[in-house]
Design an enzyme around this catalytic site. Structure first.
Site, PDB file in Angstrom:
ATOM      1  N   ASP A  34      35.829  55.937  20.402  1.00 59.26           N
ATOM      2  CA  ASP A  34      34.475  55.795  20.947  1.00 59.26           C
ATOM      3  C   ASP A  34      33.646  57.024  20.580  1.00 59.26           C
ATOM      4  OD1 ASP A  34      33.676  53.627  23.384  1.00 59.26           O
ATOM      5  OD2 ASP A  34      32.312  55.290  23.007  1.00 59.26           O
ATOM      6  N   HIS A 109      28.952  57.355  26.377  1.00 59.44           N
ATOM      7  CA  HIS A 109      29.596  56.026  26.357  1.00 59.44           C
ATOM      8  C   HIS A 109      31.111  56.173  26.390  1.00 59.44           C
ATOM      9  CE1 HIS A 109      30.929  52.196  24.454  1.00 59.44           C
ATOM     10  NE2 HIS A 109      29.848  51.687  24.992  1.00 59.44           N
ATOM     11  N   SER A 444      31.370  46.582  26.874  1.00 60.69           N
ATOM     12  CA  SER A 444      31.978  47.912  26.731  1.00 60.69           C
ATOM     13  C   SER A 444      32.625  48.356  28.028  1.00 60.69           C
ATOM     14  CB  SER A 444      30.905  48.955  26.381  1.00 60.69           C
ATOM     15  OG  SER A 444      30.741  49.085  25.012  1.00 60.69           O
TER      16      SER A 444
END
Lengths: 666, 85
Positions: A34, A109, A444
């Site tokens: 990620d 994220h 996600s």
């Protein structure tokens, strides 16, 4: 995550549950490919975490603002990969970039998803007072390994992840010894690969799964349109996003004393009664007026200055909301009420500007009020957090849907998990961060929920194959919400969810721990799939590392031993086989129950399966015929094996195609 | 002159346990195509050698086509971008 685990029945306060049985996933390692990690986040404190698992072979790579002591017994690995990104992004200047040339997370994220799956307990957290509680991961004691392969491009103000970097990260993760690999990434739709093995994530995942690593991927956010699900290889666990039983009602009171509850993450002060306007041509003007949210900027400023503006939009992405808010703010307006179809992507508007979402019905009620009085006014109060019933569970609008566009007979997505308004850790650099935490929505966020659950199951059943974990999660999933109410799928109109919305259903971790039977798959099963998908012998031999010859005639894709049956082109009769392995009590007898799709006959032989110390795997045949006389859409049913304790349920999805390879628009 | 772009040359399961050996085989394959070890070294972006075998390299379209025909190559696919979900 302050609600996720209570909702899924994995509350830390429950006296006895899966969480305690496996010491919260203590010896399991979850890898994340990620945007990196913010190591100082409280979610990665290692208080009470034991020594690093002995089989760990990874490392903690130093780089910009990141040194090896940033790792600990919780965050046990951190690496970054950018050769592919640099080779393709000549304009990238690592000195000027806001991103860190290290495993440190700029955007937040990666930090968010890692804390959802394996974050430690962090009590008394909220998002400016909303969604309060204890932030934690599904497996709070699991270890976390970060592989940064996604980079912030200042010029684009966006993140890109080069597939060659992702593959290198997968290669390293396999070497390092992760048990679960979590990827909240997706190819850009329309899909490039016409087969799974031309999809780069699928390539790396194939070899990871072959080495016993469970690969969990986001299903994508291109919903609600059909055939938009990504990461569709049969060896990948593909996740759809559902809502929690939590919402953020925001009272909007009209001058006629009617109060409407909209949705927002509005934590600013109450906006007292203020003029309310719906920009429309009064009839005699030569100026332009528009009540469409994306076109509010066309209105003369005086129309909106000092007022709350009502607008309508067909958009469900949050961009429409933020664009409307900035248009109204720029004109001196004081708030905006957006009438739209649900988008399930609530995000606070900048600078605590009041932006409240409602649906078209309520928007029309407000419009009626505006037109019925000379001086319409409205009051907007701060959002509140509402938990439990009557909040229903839905499949989020944005969640990508099946059928699988590469191989419709392979049911995708596999499973649904909460991915809407999830509070978890983030990077303090993120412009939405509130004390290092943020509320985000997307598949996600749903994927790491499954990664956390798989980590707990892995701790309970360390010898199971990745396919067994997928099967256990799929065959025991809730088809309703945890309270027994139907789950709706948001779309062009709300409908009851079906397997193409959420696969087997909503993940039920406690049931998945003891599924009774599993539809296991090993190398031979994946070879069967590759042969049925038309790969030639030499490619397959290369792939699996030994000489492989496909049977002739080539096998049917319908015989791939999945925990689902999907027949996209039934004409006369189809016969298929499934094999189940007993993972429950040694001496077990299961009986079949069939809920056939409308107009379809499903005959299962034998009707009962007997397991004992010598018989652990049994196959059964399924004969499917149709009574339909036209090309139909998919109808859905179930095939259940029950021993009165376990209900091993698989979805049966059948589409009749009297005329094959035919497309119609009539 | 043709522009070169990162391509992924996928070779399937590793044929050897020693990662160094695997990487050396990638360099040999690439230098046989490009004509010299230096060119191969400049072109190589990654060698995949732990979980499976393959490499990422900067190749022109015609070089990508030529390498796809070499024995042992399962796929040659252009690098692409993924997005966060």
């Amino acid at each position: 995550t302050t609600r996720t685990w209570d909702y899924l029945g994995l509350s830390a306060s429950n006296p006895k549950n899966l969480l305690d049985d496996v010491n919260m996933g203590d010896q399991v390692i979850i890898g994340f490919i990620d945007t990196g990690v913010w190591p100082e986040s409280e979610s990665f404190n290692d208080n009470g975490v034991g020594p690093i698992p002995s089989q760990w072979r990874g490392g903690c790579e130093s780089g910009e603002n990141f040194i090896s002591t940033n790792c600990n017994r919780k965050l046990i690995g951190a690496k970054y990969f950018m050769n592919g990104f640099l080779a393709e992004s000549q304009g990238f200047n690592s000195t000027d970039s806001r991103d860190y040339i290290s495993a440190r997370d700029y955007l937040g994220h990666g930090t968010h998803v890692a804390s959802i799956a394996g974050g430690s307990f962090v009590p008394n957290i909220s998002y400016k007072g909303l969604a309060g509680g204890t932030v934690r991961g599904g497996a709070p004691r699991a270890r976390i390994a970060i592989y940064k392969a996604c980079w912030y491009m200042d010029q684009l103000q966006d993140i890109t992840c080069s597939s060659s970097d992702i593959l290198k990260a997968m290669d390293e993760a396999i070497h390092d010894g992760v048990h679960v690999l979590s990827l909240s990434l997706g190819a850009q739709v329309p899909l490039y690969p016409e087969t799974d093995l031309r999809d780069r994530i699928s390539i790396g995942a194939f070899h990871a799964v072959a080495k016993g690593i469970v690969v969990v991927c986001a299903g994508g956010n291109a919903g609600p349109a059909a055939q938009t699900v990504v990461n569709t290889a049969p060896w990948i666990l593909t996740v759809a996003a559902t809502t929690l039983d939590r919402s953020f009602p925001t009272p909007v009171t009209l001058g006629n004393n009617k109060t409407i509850l909209g949705q927002a993450l509005y934590t600013g002060p109450e906006l007292g009664f203020t003029s309310l306007v719906y920009p429309e041509d009064p009839g005699n003007s030569i100026e332009t007026f528009s009540g469409v949210c994306e076109r509010l900027n066309l209105n003369p400023n005086r129309t909106m200055a000092g007022k709350v503006v009502l607008c309508f939009t067909t958009e469900t992405l949050h961009a429409a909301v933020s664009r409307a808010a900035s248009s109204v703010k720029a004109a001196g307006g004081l708030g905006v009420i957006i009438a739209r179809n649900p988008g399930y992507n609530l995000t606070p508007c900048r600078d605590d500007f009041p932006c409240v979402a409602i649906d078209y019905e309520l928007g029309t009620d407000i419009l009626l009020y505006i037109r019925s009085t000379r001086s319409p006014v409205v009051k907007i109060q701060p959002s509140r957090t509402l938990l439990g019933q009557p909040i229903g569970t839905k499949v989020a609008t944005f969640s990508s849907r099946g059928p699988n566009s590469i191989a419709p007979a392979i049911l995708k997505p596999d499973i649904g998990a909460p991915g809407v308004s999830i509070l978890a850790a983030t990077s303090p650099d993120s412009n939405q961060s509130s004390g290092g935490f943020d509320i985000l929505a997307g598949t996600s966020m749903a994927a790491p929920v499954i990664s956390g659950v798989v980590a707990l199951l892995k701790a309970l059943h360390p010898t199971w194959s990745p396919a067994a974990f997928r099967s256990a999660i799929v065959t025991t999933a809730w088809r309703t919400d945890p309270f027994g109410e139907q789950i709706f799928a948001e779309g062009s109109s709300r409908k009851v969810a079906d397997p193409f919305d959420y696969g087997g259903g909503l993940v039920n971790p406690e049931k998945a721990a003891e599924p009774g039977l599993v539809y296991d798959m090993g190398p031979q099963d994946y070879i069967l799939y590759l042969c049925s998908a038309g790969y030639n012998d030499s490619s397959i031999s290369q792939l699996v590392g030994n000489v492989t010859v496909c049977s002739n005639p080539k096998p049917s894709i319908l015989d791939v031993n999945l925990p689902s049956i999907t027949i996209p082109n039934l004409k006369d009769e189809v016969n298929l086989t499934r094999t189940v392995s007993n993972v429950g009590p040694v001496d077990s007898v299961y009986k079949v129950m069939v809920e056939p799709p409308l107009g379809v006959q499903v005959v299962v032989t034998p009707e009962s399966l007997v397991f004992n110390s010598t018989t652990k795997r049994v196959s059964y045949m399924v004969r499917v015929t149709t009574t339909h006389k036209i090309n139909t859409g998919f109808y859905f049913g179930s095939l259940i094996w029950t021993d009165s304790v376990h209900n091993v349920t698989i979805a049966v999805s059948v589409r009749t195609q009297i005329l094959q390879n035919y497309y119609d628009e009539n | 002159a043709e522009t070169s772009k990162v391509h992924i040359v996928y070779l399937g399961e590793k044929q050897h346990e020693d990662p160094e050996f695997v990487t050396e085989s990638h360099h040999q394959m690439l230098s046989s195509l490009l004509g010299s070890k230096e060119d191969a070294h400049d072109s190589m972006v990654y060698s995949y050698r732990q979980g499976f075998s393959g490499f990422a390299a900067k190749l022109t379209e015609s070089q990508a086509k030529n390498i796809a025909d070499l024995p042992g190559v399962v796929h040659v696919i252009p690098d692409s971008l993924y997005e966060l979900a």
